[in-house]
Every structure is written in structure tokens, then in C-alpha cells.
Design a protein around this motif. Sequence first.
Motif, PDB file in Angstrom:
ATOM      1  N   ASN A  72       0.820  -1.215   0.000  1.00 58.64           N
ATOM      2  CA  ASN A  72       0.000   0.000   0.000  1.00 58.64           C
ATOM      3  C   ASN A  72       0.847   1.256   0.000  1.00 58.64           C
ATOM      4  OD1 ASN A  72      -2.447  -1.259  -0.125  1.00 58.64           O
ATOM      5  ND2 ASN A  72      -2.791  -1.231   2.074  1.00 58.64           N
ATOM      6  N   THR A  73       2.031   1.185   0.580  1.00 55.53           N
ATOM      7  CA  THR A  73       2.876   2.377   0.631  1.00 55.53           C
ATOM      8  C   THR A  73       4.175   2.241  -0.145  1.00 55.53           C
ATOM      9  OG1 THR A  73       3.838   1.635   2.720  1.00 55.53           O
ATOM     10  CG2 THR A  73       1.976   3.160   2.847  1.00 55.53           C
ATOM     11  N   SER A  74       4.558   1.013  -0.518  1.00 55.23           N
ATOM     12  CA  SER A  74       5.819   0.853  -1.238  1.00 55.23           C
ATOM     13  C   SER A  74       5.790  -0.375  -2.149  1.00 55.23           C
ATOM     14  CB  SER A  74       6.987   0.722  -0.255  1.00 55.23           C
ATOM     15  OG  SER A  74       8.187   0.465  -0.954  1.00 55.23           O
ATOM     16  N   LYS A  75       5.596  -0.116  -3.428  1.00 52.34           N
ATOM     17  CA  LYS A  75       5.642  -1.209  -4.414  1.00 52.34           C
ATOM     18  C   LYS A  75       7.047  -1.806  -4.455  1.00 52.34           C
ATOM     19  CE  LYS A  75       1.494  -1.403  -5.521  1.00 52.34           C
ATOM     20  NZ  LYS A  75       0.776  -2.439  -4.795  1.00 52.34           N
ATOM     21  N   GLU A  76       8.056  -0.971  -4.240  1.00 55.23           N
ATOM     22  CA  GLU A  76       9.438  -1.464  -4.231  1.00 55.23           C
ATOM     23  C   GLU A  76       9.622  -2.510  -3.133  1.00 55.23           C
ATOM     24  OE1 GLU A  76      14.039   0.049  -3.563  1.00 55.23           O
ATOM     25  OE2 GLU A  76      12.419   1.519  -3.542  1.00 55.23           O
ATOM     26  N   THR A  77       9.129  -2.204  -1.942  1.00 54.62           N
ATOM     27  CA  THR A  77       9.234  -3.149  -0.826  1.00 54.62           C
ATOM     28  C   THR A  77       8.430  -4.401  -1.120  1.00 54.62           C
ATOM     29  OG1 THR A  77       9.579  -1.349   0.739  1.00 54.62           O
ATOM     30  CG2 THR A  77       8.836  -3.448   1.649  1.00 54.62           C
ATOM     31  N   GLU A  78       7.255  -4.247  -1.693  1.00 55.03           N
ATOM     32  CA  GLU A  78       6.428  -5.412  -2.025  1.00 55.03           C
ATOM     33  C   GLU A  78       7.140  -6.331  -3.014  1.00 55.03           C
ATOM     34  OE1 GLU A  78       1.824  -6.448  -3.291  1.00 55.03           O
ATOM     35  OE2 GLU A  78       2.581  -4.435  -3.678  1.00 55.03           O
ATOM     36  N   ILE A  79       7.757  -5.749  -4.023  1.00 57.86           N
ATOM     37  CA  ILE A  79       8.491  -6.543  -5.012  1.00 57.86           C
ATOM     38  C   ILE A  79       9.681  -7.239  -4.349  1.00 57.86           C
ATOM     39  CG2 ILE A  79       9.939  -6.403  -7.087  1.00 57.86           C
ATOM     40  CD1 ILE A  79       7.989  -4.134  -8.037  1.00 57.86           C
ATOM     41  N   LYS A  80      10.418  -6.499  -3.526  1.00 59.00           N
ATOM     42  CA  LYS A  80      11.584  -7.088  -2.856  1.00 59.00           C
ATOM     43  C   LYS A  80      11.180  -8.244  -1.946  1.00 59.00           C
ATOM     44  CE  LYS A  80      14.690  -3.112  -2.876  1.00 59.00           C
ATOM     45  NZ  LYS A  80      15.346  -2.090  -2.057  1.00 59.00           N
ATOM     46  N   LEU A  81      10.141  -8.062  -1.154  1.00 57.66           N
ATOM     47  CA  LEU A  81       9.718  -9.124  -0.227  1.00 57.66           C
ATOM     48  C   LEU A  81       9.149 -10.327  -0.976  1.00 57.66           C
ATOM     49  CD1 LEU A  81       8.216  -6.955   2.629  1.00 57.66           C
ATOM     50  CD2 LEU A  81      10.293  -8.353   2.720  1.00 57.66           C
ATOM     51  N   THR A  82       8.490 -10.076  -2.086  1.00 59.39           N
ATOM     52  CA  THR A  82       7.993 -11.187  -2.901  1.00 59.39           C
ATOM     53  C   THR A  82       9.169 -11.975  -3.466  1.00 59.39           C
ATOM     54  OG1 THR A  82       6.009  -9.901  -3.406  1.00 59.39           O
ATOM     55  CG2 THR A  82       6.470 -11.797  -4.821  1.00 59.39           C
ATOM     56  N   ASN A  83      10.234 -11.287  -3.835  1.00 59.17           N
ATOM     57  CA  ASN A  83      11.449 -11.975  -4.291  1.00 59.17           C
ATOM     58  C   ASN A  83      12.121 -12.746  -3.155  1.00 59.17           C
ATOM     59  OD1 ASN A  83      12.297 -11.992  -7.044  1.00 59.17           O
ATOM     60  ND2 ASN A  83      12.339  -9.758  -6.965  1.00 59.17           N
ATOM     61  N   VAL A  84      12.074 -12.210  -1.944  1.00 62.13           N
ATOM     62  CA  VAL A  84      12.616 -12.935  -0.789  1.00 62.13           C
ATOM     63  C   VAL A  84      11.821 -14.223  -0.575  1.00 62.13           C
ATOM     64  CG1 VAL A  84      12.963 -12.868   1.718  1.00 62.13           C
ATOM     65  CG2 VAL A  84      13.594 -10.895   0.325  1.00 62.13           C
ATOM     66  N   ALA A  85      10.508 -14.140  -0.727  1.00 60.10           N
ATOM     67  CA  ALA A  85       9.665 -15.336  -0.609  1.00 60.10           C
ATOM     68  C   ALA A  85      10.095 -16.381  -1.636  1.00 60.10           C
ATOM     69  CB  ALA A  85       8.190 -14.978  -0.794  1.00 60.10           C
ATOM     70  N   LYS A  86      10.315 -15.941  -2.862  1.00 59.03           N
ATOM     71  CA  LYS A  86      10.777 -16.843  -3.930  1.00 59.03           C
ATOM     72  C   LYS A  86      12.099 -17.499  -3.559  1.00 59.03           C
ATOM     73  CE  LYS A  86      11.356 -15.986  -8.453  1.00 59.03           C
ATOM     74  NZ  LYS A  86      11.112 -17.303  -8.936  1.00 59.03           N
ATOM     75  N   ALA A  87      13.028 -16.708  -3.078  1.00 63.10           N
ATOM     76  CA  ALA A  87      14.349 -17.224  -2.713  1.00 63.10           C
ATOM     77  C   ALA A  87      14.248 -18.231  -1.571  1.00 63.10           C
ATOM     78  CB  ALA A  87      15.285 -16.076  -2.338  1.00 63.10           C
ATOM     79  N   SER A  88      13.422 -17.945  -0.596  1.00 61.93           N
ATOM     80  CA  SER A  88      13.249 -18.866   0.533  1.00 61.93           C
ATOM     81  C   SER A  88      12.684 -20.198   0.062  1.00 61.93           C
ATOM     82  CB  SER A  88      12.323 -18.253   1.579  1.00 61.93           C
ATOM     83  OG  SER A  88      12.920 -17.127   2.158  1.00 61.93           O
ATOM     84  N   LEU A  89      11.716 -20.143  -0.826  1.00 67.13           N
ATOM     85  CA  LEU A  89      11.129 -21.388  -1.326  1.00 67.13           C
ATOM     86  C   LEU A  89      12.103 -22.150  -2.224  1.00 67.13           C
ATOM     87  CD1 LEU A  89       7.416 -20.278  -1.910  1.00 67.13           C
ATOM     88  CD2 LEU A  89       8.395 -21.575   0.016  1.00 67.13           C
ATOM     89  N   GLN A  90      12.982 -21.441  -2.913  1.00 65.54           N
ATOM     90  CA  GLN A  90      14.012 -22.130  -3.700  1.00 65.54           C
ATOM     91  C   GLN A  90      14.990 -22.861  -2.775  1.00 65.54           C
ATOM     92  OE1 GLN A  90      14.301 -22.635  -7.130  1.00 65.54           O
ATOM     93  NE2 GLN A  90      12.204 -21.901  -6.919  1.00 65.54           N
ATOM     94  N   GLU A  91      15.317 -22.232  -1.663  1.00 62.77           N
ATOM     95  CA  GLU A  91      16.167 -22.884  -0.665  1.00 62.77           C
ATOM     96  C   GLU A  91      15.494 -24.157  -0.150  1.00 62.77           C
ATOM     97  OE1 GLU A  91      17.724 -22.077   3.903  1.00 62.77           O
ATOM     98  OE2 GLU A  91      17.016 -20.376   2.718  1.00 62.77           O
ATOM     99  N   LEU A  92      14.213 -24.071   0.123  1.00 62.55           N
ATOM    100  CA  LEU A  92      13.455 -25.227   0.595  1.00 62.55           C
ATOM    101  C   LEU A  92      13.399 -26.314  -0.474  1.00 62.55           C
ATOM    102  CD1 LEU A  92      11.678 -26.487   2.796  1.00 62.55           C
ATOM    103  CD2 LEU A  92       9.728 -25.261   1.771  1.00 62.55           C
ATOM    104  N   LEU A  93      13.237 -25.929  -1.711  1.00 61.04           N
ATOM    105  CA  LEU A  93      13.223 -26.883  -2.821  1.00 61.04           C
ATOM    106  C   LEU A  93      14.506 -27.708  -2.840  1.00 61.04           C
ATOM    107  CD1 LEU A  93      11.999 -27.989  -5.507  1.00 61.04           C
ATOM    108  CD2 LEU A  93      13.165 -26.070  -6.640  1.00 61.04           C
ATOM    109  N   VAL A  94      15.627 -27.047  -2.688  1.00 58.36           N
ATOM    110  CA  VAL A  94      16.918 -27.739  -2.678  1.00 58.36           C
ATOM    111  C   VAL A  94      17.001 -28.706  -1.495  1.00 58.36           C
ATOM    112  CG1 VAL A  94      19.425 -27.414  -2.475  1.00 58.36           C
ATOM    113  CG2 VAL A  94      18.087 -25.920  -3.972  1.00 58.36           C
TER     114      VAL A  94
END
Length: 184
Positions: free
Chosen positions: A67-89
Motif C-alpha cells: 500500500n505504501t511501497s511497491k518497491e518493498t512489495e516486489i523485494k519481499l515477494t522476491n525474498v519469498a521466492k528465494a526462501s522457497l528455492q532454498e526449501l526446494l533444494v
Amino acid sequence: MPTPKPFLPHGGSYKNLLVYQKSECIYDVTYYFAHKYLEKGDRTIDQMVQAARSGKQNIAEGAAAGNTSKETEIKLTNVAKASLQELLVDYEDYIRVRGLEQWQPDDPRLAQAKRACATHNDSAYYRKAITQRSDETIANIAITLIHQTDWMLNKLIEKLEIKFVESGGMREQMTKARKDYRGY
């Protein structure tokens, strides 16, 4: 003078996002799997559970921050992706080092898992179903869920990028609201 209009978007609840629901399923499956099939004291338990948790929590936090920062939303969504990739491995490692079978694209079990995972977004479904499955099956189901969630996260990030380009960031919205209020 006109009455100022709110300029912050009113986003929906992150709990309504299918990608969040999938990530919750991954967390629940992982929590069960790690505590059932890994030896007590194995650091991998905490690593896997925290990676699954991070995937889920960063989707929620990103959506709230959006709601206040699309940049933060994009970054945190990428962190979610990275965390799930770690779990995949971690799941792939579990299967490999124990001599289990990771289901390949032509395996009918994978086709069945893909259909089931695409259909079910309720973590209660998985919590019930996994108690009747082997470690190999649960790991392959988790891998399937992670791949589907990763695809959804890619689509979400693309959507967020487009929205940012179309609407701009918070400062641009604030400036526009101020100019609209003043009649410029």
C-alpha cells in the motif's frame, strides 16, 4: 477548496491471494515432514521450517507493505521466492541422499500430484493427506507445490512491476494527490 481524496490504494487481504494459500500449504507440509522424517536435533529441521515460514511470511509482509511501497512489495515477494528455492533444494537433497526417487515429468505420480496441487489450496487438505503418505511421496508433493508457487510468484512479480510502471511509487502518488487537491 475541494476535500482531499485518499491516494493510498486499498489492497485486499493477503489471505485471499492464491500464492499465499499455496505457501501456507507448503509450510504445513514442511512442518509435518521435517518433524516426522528428520532426526531430532538435525539442523535441517529448523532450516526447512524457517525457509517455508519465510516464503509464507514474506508474501504476507510484501502484500501489506504494497500500500505504501511497491518497491518493498516486489523485494519481499522476491525474498519469498528465494526462501522457497532454498526449501526446494532441501527436499531434492533429502530425496537424493536417501536414494529415493524424485518424480520425473513422464511419471504418472507427478501428473497426479500436479493436478491435486493445482486444485487444492487449503492446507487442511494436505495436513490430512500427508499422514497416509511416505516420505518420498510427501517430498515430491512439496516439490510440486513449490514449483507451482514459484510460477505464481513469478506472475505476481510481473504484475507488480507493471503496476509500478503504470502508477509509479508512493512519492509520485503523493505529488499527484497534492497537485489534484490544489487544482494544478
